[in-house]
Design an enzyme around this catalytic site. Structure first.
Site, mmCIF file in Angstrom:
data_model
loop_
_atom_site.group_PDB
_atom_site.id
_atom_site.type_symbol
_atom_site.label_atom_id
_atom_site.label_comp_id
_atom_site.label_asym_id
_atom_site.label_seq_id
_atom_site.Cartn_x
_atom_site.Cartn_y
_atom_site.Cartn_z
ATOM 1 N N HIS A 1 0.834 -1.209 0.000
ATOM 2 C CA HIS A 1 0.000 0.000 0.000
ATOM 3 C C HIS A 1 0.868 1.258 0.000
ATOM 4 O O HIS A 1 2.069 1.214 0.277
ATOM 5 C CB HIS A 1 -0.927 0.025 1.222
ATOM 6 C CG HIS A 1 -0.204 0.185 2.532
ATOM 7 N ND1 HIS A 1 0.527 -0.818 3.103
ATOM 8 C CD2 HIS A 1 -0.082 1.252 3.359
ATOM 9 C CE1 HIS A 1 1.060 -0.393 4.240
ATOM 10 N NE2 HIS A 1 0.718 0.869 4.407
ATOM 11 N N ARG B 1 4.754 5.856 14.646
ATOM 12 C CA ARG B 1 4.690 6.472 13.304
ATOM 13 C C ARG B 1 4.157 7.898 13.371
ATOM 14 O O ARG B 1 3.180 8.169 14.052
ATOM 15 C CB ARG B 1 3.766 5.634 12.416
ATOM 16 C CG ARG B 1 3.745 6.081 10.970
ATOM 17 C CD ARG B 1 2.877 5.162 10.129
ATOM 18 N NE ARG B 1 1.594 5.771 9.884
ATOM 19 C CZ ARG B 1 0.782 5.459 8.871
ATOM 20 N NH1 ARG B 1 1.128 4.509 8.016
ATOM 21 N NH2 ARG B 1 -0.376 6.056 8.717
ATOM 22 N N ASP C 1 0.513 5.058 1.909
ATOM 23 C CA ASP C 1 -0.275 5.560 3.034
ATOM 24 C C ASP C 1 -1.335 6.576 2.605
ATOM 25 O O ASP C 1 -1.063 7.489 1.808
ATOM 26 C CB ASP C 1 0.647 6.207 4.078
ATOM 27 C CG ASP C 1 1.495 5.163 4.796
ATOM 28 O OD1 ASP C 1 1.045 4.025 4.928
ATOM 29 O OD2 ASP C 1 2.619 5.510 5.201
ATOM 30 N N HIS D 1 4.735 0.231 0.313
ATOM 31 C CA HIS D 1 5.443 -0.560 1.321
ATOM 32 C C HIS D 1 4.533 -1.662 1.875
ATOM 33 O O HIS D 1 3.316 -1.649 1.663
ATOM 34 C CB HIS D 1 5.993 0.325 2.446
ATOM 35 C CG HIS D 1 4.959 1.106 3.183
ATOM 36 N ND1 HIS D 1 4.374 2.242 2.669
ATOM 37 C CD2 HIS D 1 4.392 0.920 4.406
ATOM 38 C CE1 HIS D 1 3.506 2.728 3.529
ATOM 39 N NE2 HIS D 1 3.479 1.934 4.589
HETATM 40 C C1 SIN Z 1 2.824 1.200 7.970
HETATM 41 O O1 SIN Z 1 2.255 0.739 6.982
HETATM 42 O O2 SIN Z 1 2.864 2.410 8.185
HETATM 43 C C2 SIN Z 1 3.512 0.274 8.953
HETATM 44 C C3 SIN Z 1 4.796 -0.227 8.416
HETATM 45 C C4 SIN Z 1 5.486 -1.164 9.366
HETATM 46 O O3 SIN Z 1 4.985 -1.381 10.472
HETATM 47 O O4 SIN Z 1 6.547 -1.683 9.022
#
Ligand code: SIN
Length: 281
Positions: A102, A272, A104, A257
Site C-alpha cells: 500500500h 509512526r 499511506d 510498502h
Molecule cells: C505502515 O504501513 O505504516 C507500517 C509499516 C510497518 O509497520 O513496518
C-alpha cells in the site's frame, strides 16, 4: 576539491533505499544538513537511520522539519499527541497494521508526503518492511501501456480497510475511529508526477484503490490486477530489517510498502508520524 557532506550514505539496494550514518536526529539539523537529507530522501525514496534514541516529541520535531504533521483520520493516535500512532502487533494478533502492499492514506485528497517510522520493540527475527519504487515500476512499462495510462484516474477509498467490517487495525492495541466516514471516495491520477523530482510514478495500490474512473468494474479489476502485480515485482524492491532505535522515512509519492507479519508469537511496537502532502498531479 571534493564537496563536504554532512553524513555518510550507503544504498540499501540497486533500486531504492539508503542508510544514512553518523547523524543524531534528536537535535535539529542545520539548514545545510536538512537540504542534504531532503536531497537523499527524494533520490533514494526511503532513508534509514539506525541507533537513534527518540521520544515521541523528538520524533515529531524531526518530522516537522519536512512539513506539517498529519493526524490519521481512522486510527486513534496517542492521547497526548494525536499525530503519533503506536503501530503495535501483539504476540497473538492475527493481522498486522500495514500488512499488504500500500501507499499511506491515498484515500485523502492530499495524501501524506512521507511517513516516519521508529522501531521501539522488534522481534529478533522477522517483522521486516518491504518497499517498492513506483518510478522504476512506471519506467519499466511499454510506451503503449504508458500512453494508455496517461489521463486515467484512480478511485481511492478507505472503506475496504476502515469501514465497519474492514480488514485493518485488528491489533488489540490499535483502535479504529470514524468508521462511517471511511466509505467516501477520492480521485487521483493513475500516474503522478513527483513535485520535487519531476519523475512520473505509478499511483495505485491494493489497499485503497477501488477502481478506475469510467471503466466497468471487470475492466478496472483486470487493469488493476496487472498494475498492482507489476508495481511490486522483486526488481523494484528493497527490504528493511529493523533494530530497536532504527528510524525510516519513506516518500509516499514514490513508494509502496508492506509490513511483513512473519513473527507470530512475538510483539512488535513501532511509532509512526506522517507529514502532510499535496494533491497528486
Ligand atoms: C505502515 O504501513 O505504516 C507500517 C509499516 C510497518 O509497520 O513496518
Amino acid at each position: 576539491m571534493g564537496t563536504t557532506t554532512a553524513f555518510d550514505i550507503a544504498p540499501l539496494s540497486g533500486v531504492l533505499g539508503a542508510e544514512i550514518r553518523d547523524l543524531d536526529l534528536a537535535v535539529p539539523m542545520s539548514a545545510a544538513t536538512l537540504a542534504e537529507f531532503r536531497r537523499a530522501f527524494v533520490e533514494h525514496h526511503v532513508v534509514v537511520v539506525r541507533d537513534q534514541q527518540l521520544s515521541a516529541e523528538q520524533q515529531m520535531d524531526f518530522a516537522r522539519q519536512f512539513g506539517e504533521l498529519d493526524t490519521h483520520p481512522f486510527v486513534e493516535g496517542q492521547a497526548d499527541n494525536p499525530e503519533v500512532l503506536d503501530v503495535i502487533t501483539e504476540a497473538d494478533d492475527r493481522i498486522n497494521f500495514g500488512g499488504g502492499w500500500h501507499t499511506d492514506v491515498t484515500f485523502l485528497e492530499e495524501p501524506d508526503l512521507g511517513s516516519v517510522l521508529y522501531a521501539i520493540d522488534v522481534p529478533p527475527v522477522g517483522g521486516d518492511t518491504l518497499f517498492a519504487n513506483q518510478h522504476a515500476a512506471y519506467d519499466a512499462l511499454s510506451p503503449t501501456m504508458k500512453s494508455m495510462l496517461d489521463g486515467l484516474v484512480g478511485v481511492h477509498s478507505a472503506g475496504p480497510q476502515y469501514a465497519t467490517g474492514g480488514t485493518s487495525t485488528k491489533s488489540k492495541s490499535m483502535k479504529t475511529k470514524n468508521a462511517d466516514l471511511a466509505r467516501q471516495t477520492v480521485e487521483h491520477p493513475v500516474v503522478r508526477t513527483h513535485p520535487e523530482s519531476g519523475r512520473r510514478s505509478l499511483y495505485v495500490n491494493g489497499a485503497f484503490t477501488v477502481g478506475i474512473k469510467g471503466m466497468h468494474q471487470n475492466e478496472s479489476a483486470a487493469l488493476l490486477q496487472f498494475l498492482l502485480g507489476h508495481a511490486v515485482q522483486e526488481r523494484f524492491t528493497c527490504r528493511l530489517r529493523w533494530e530497536p532505535g532504527t528510524l525510516a522515512m519513506w516518500d509516499n509519492r514514490s513508494v509502496q510498502h508492506y509490513a511483513l507479519h512473519d513473527y507470530g508469537g512475538r510483539r512488535r511496537h513501532m511509532r509512526r508520524v506522517t507529514i502532510k502532502g499535496d494533491r497528486p498531479r
